[in-house]
Design a protein around this motif. Structure first.
Motif, mmCIF file in Angstrom:
data_model
loop_
_atom_site.group_PDB
_atom_site.id
_atom_site.type_symbol
_atom_site.label_atom_id
_atom_site.label_comp_id
_atom_site.label_asym_id
_atom_site.label_seq_id
_atom_site.Cartn_x
_atom_site.Cartn_y
_atom_site.Cartn_z
ATOM 1 N N ALA A 81 -54.092 -62.139 -59.426
ATOM 2 C CA ALA A 81 -53.174 -62.627 -60.461
ATOM 3 C C ALA A 81 -51.742 -62.180 -60.164
ATOM 4 N N TYR A 82 -51.586 -60.961 -59.661
ATOM 5 C CA TYR A 82 -50.249 -60.472 -59.294
ATOM 6 C C TYR A 82 -49.649 -61.349 -58.196
ATOM 7 N N LEU A 83 -50.442 -61.654 -57.166
ATOM 8 C CA LEU A 83 -49.958 -62.518 -56.090
ATOM 9 C C LEU A 83 -49.611 -63.911 -56.608
ATOM 10 N N ARG A 84 -50.433 -64.406 -57.527
ATOM 11 C CA ARG A 84 -50.155 -65.707 -58.133
ATOM 12 C C ARG A 84 -48.822 -65.651 -58.884
ATOM 13 N N GLY A 114 -43.156 -66.958 -59.367
ATOM 14 C CA GLY A 114 -41.795 -66.475 -59.524
ATOM 15 C C GLY A 114 -40.871 -66.922 -58.393
ATOM 16 N N MET A 115 -41.462 -67.152 -57.229
ATOM 17 C CA MET A 115 -40.663 -67.607 -56.087
ATOM 18 C C MET A 115 -40.309 -69.079 -56.208
ATOM 19 N N ASN A 126 -45.242 -78.393 -46.704
ATOM 20 C CA ASN A 126 -46.535 -78.114 -46.080
ATOM 21 C C ASN A 126 -46.868 -76.630 -46.048
ATOM 22 N N GLU A 127 -45.904 -75.790 -45.669
ATOM 23 C CA GLU A 127 -46.192 -74.360 -45.573
ATOM 24 C C GLU A 127 -46.481 -73.765 -46.945
ATOM 25 N N ASN A 128 -45.845 -74.298 -47.971
ATOM 26 C CA ASN A 128 -46.111 -73.817 -49.322
ATOM 27 C C ASN A 128 -47.468 -74.304 -49.823
ATOM 28 N N LYS A 129 -47.861 -75.498 -49.427
ATOM 29 C CA LYS A 129 -49.191 -76.010 -49.797
ATOM 30 C C LYS A 129 -50.257 -75.071 -49.270
#
Length: 83
Positions: free
Chosen positions: A9-12, A17-18, A25-28
């Motif tokens: 959840a923290y990583l999510r 937040g970013m 594509n890289e974000n997908k």
């Protein structure tokens, strides 16, 4: 095991937040990896709960079996046959 779900959840939250653009594509890839991580953490948590239940069940069976053994064979400390 909730630590895994907390960390996922923290990583999510970091990713949200970013403001990652879901169309890149890289974000997908990163977002799909986060989805997978979330699912894996939840499944591990469920499995951990299941194992805890099974441990309790096995302990109950072991106690019941010990009672049956005592009823059938008596207490081993009372046996003179093995001296």
């Amino acid at each position: 095991m909730s630590n895994l779900t907390d960390r996922a959840a923290y990583l999510r939250g970091l990713a949200d937040g970013m403001g990652l653009d879901k169309e890149k594509n890289e974000n997908k890839l990163v977002l799909e990896m986060l989805n997978l991580l979330d699912e894996m953490a939840q499944k591990i948590n469920e499995l951990d709960e299941d194992v805890g239940e099974m441990e309790a069940y096995v302990e109950d069976l072991d106690a019941d079996l010990a009672d049956i053994e005592d009823a059938l064979f008596g207490d081993d400390d009372e046996c003179d046959c093995c001296d």
